[in-house]
Design an enzyme around this catalytic site. Structure first.
Site, PDB file in Angstrom:
ATOM      1  N   HIS A  57      71.905 -10.992  75.017  1.00  0.00           N
ATOM      2  CA  HIS A  57      73.211 -10.499  75.463  1.00  0.00           C
ATOM      3  C   HIS A  57      73.176  -8.999  75.765  1.00  0.00           C
ATOM      4  O   HIS A  57      74.225  -8.359  75.839  1.00  0.00           O
ATOM      5  CB  HIS A  57      74.270 -10.772  74.398  1.00  0.00           C
ATOM      6  CG  HIS A  57      74.313 -12.180  73.928  1.00  0.00           C
ATOM      7  ND1 HIS A  57      74.535 -13.232  74.790  1.00  0.00           N
ATOM      8  CD2 HIS A  57      74.147 -12.728  72.689  1.00  0.00           C
ATOM      9  CE1 HIS A  57      74.508 -14.375  74.088  1.00  0.00           C
ATOM     10  NE2 HIS A  57      74.268 -14.090  72.828  1.00  0.00           N
ATOM     11  N   HIS A 219      76.559 -18.094  75.362  1.00  0.00           N
ATOM     12  CA  HIS A 219      75.286 -18.777  75.110  1.00  0.00           C
ATOM     13  C   HIS A 219      75.080 -19.926  76.092  1.00  0.00           C
ATOM     14  O   HIS A 219      74.222 -20.782  75.876  1.00  0.00           O
ATOM     15  CB  HIS A 219      75.245 -19.338  73.685  1.00  0.00           C
ATOM     16  CG  HIS A 219      75.502 -18.316  72.630  1.00  0.00           C
ATOM     17  ND1 HIS A 219      76.739 -18.132  72.064  1.00  0.00           N
ATOM     18  CD2 HIS A 219      74.680 -17.427  72.050  1.00  0.00           C
ATOM     19  CE1 HIS A 219      76.666 -17.155  71.166  1.00  0.00           C
ATOM     20  NE2 HIS A 219      75.430 -16.713  71.148  1.00  0.00           N
TER      21      HIS A 219
END
Length: 331
Positions: A57, A219
């Site tokens: 991320h 995700h």
């Protein structure tokens, strides 16, 4: 799968070596367990603000380690929660006698592992508090999280609480501010393509050329709806409307608007979308007082974007504006 990697199982460790080489003046990287800490940690008398989660991320969270923001970030494997011993190592490396505040995105593994680390630190007489971030309006529950997911609002919480710690606020006040930001921030995202986790070797979901996913997680979790591809105006409206309705945000509100790339969306498209969002907010009588545009909470190479709105007041605005010096934010 085409990626600039060596061994798929060693991606995070090699990337952390690169982080350490790129930013020696801001941070240092500890290994086994992996922790990124600010270069001058621990800072005596200052609350240690700590966050973390699965890698993939970036720049969340390691890119936000430094003066005015995080004392430490704890990176797990790609899309995988860090272990309690790594979180405990971050607390030990950064607490300067004023306690530690853990900012935790609302995913089951993160919540459990950070809570376990807080309990272990408590045995060592370190005052540790935890605040869970759950700003995603797309879902109330999913197989990946109990309740709403923590997404773009995480950046707002980390920056504002980090500024409070830097000015000398105590642990009670830092925790209070974190909860205040969580209560006033909402986000929603969308995707045009899926991310590919290196060790998996294939996209996490498939989208037809004429489809987009509304309400995805960071995700690669499925979204709220799979719908036909739309224009930028239509996409922004589909993200903004649920956000505005949720808090709700109303005419006269002043906000921070965060337009975020999920990793694969170019700045040209992102600025276009941001302009649309500003126009739609103005039409509703909502004033954009502060802005952030760019890839700050990504999902590897996912094409897509998210919008985050934080309802501002003078205190939150002052803390957002306070100086910060990290790899990803610097003013």
């Amino acid at each position: 799968m085409k990626k600039i990697i060596n061994d798929p199982t060693d991606v995070v460790a090699e990337a952390l070596r690169g982080v350490a080489a790129a930013h020696p003046e801001l941070l240092r990287v500890q290994t086994d367990p992996a922790v990124i800490v600010r270069a001058d940690a621990p800072v005596a008398g200052q609350v240690a603000v700590i966050s973390g989660g699965g890698s993939g991320h970036e720049p969340l969270h390691g890119g936000f380690v430094g003066a005015g923001m995080l004392a430490a970030a704890v990176p797990g494997a790609v899309f995988t929660s860090p272990t309690p011993d790594a979180v405990q190592a971050a607390i030990t490396a950064t607490h300067g006698g004023a306690g530690a505040l853990l900012l935790v995105k609302n995913y089951t593994g993160d919540v459990l592992n950070f809570e376990t680390a807080a309990e272990l630190a408590g045995i060592e007489d370190i005052d540790v508090r935890s605040v869970v971030i759950d700003d995603d309006v797309a879902v109330k529950d999913s197989t990946h999280t109990a309740g709403r997911r923590g997404v773009g609002g995480t950046v707002m919480v980390e920056k504002i609480v980090g500024a409070a710690a830097a000015r000398g606020d105590g642990l009670d006040k830092c925790e209070e501010l974190a909860r205040k930001v969580v209560s006033q921030v909402r986000s929603m995202g969308m995707a045009l393509s899926a991310p590919t986790v290196p060790h998996a070797g294939q996209p996490s979901f498939e989208l037809a050329d004429d489809e987009m996913e509304i309400g995805i997680g960071i995700h690669g979790e499925p979204g709220r709806a799979r719908v036909p591809m739309g224009t930028a105006d239509e996409i922004v409206a589909q993200l903004l409307d649920p956000i505005l309705e949720d808090l709700p945000f109303v005419e006269g509100d002043e906000v921070l608007l965060f337009t975020n790339s999920m990793g694969g969306t170019p700045q040209l498209e992102l600025y276009l979308a941001h302009g649309v969002a500003e126009r739609l907010l103005a039409e509703r009588g909502i004033t954009v007082r502060r802005r952030l545009v760019g890839p700050y909470v990504t999902s590897l190479e996912m094409q897509g974007m998210s919008l985050t709105l934080l309802k501002l007041d003078d205190e939150l605005t002052e803390l957002w504006d306070a100086p910060v010096h990290t790899a990803a934010l610097h003013w």
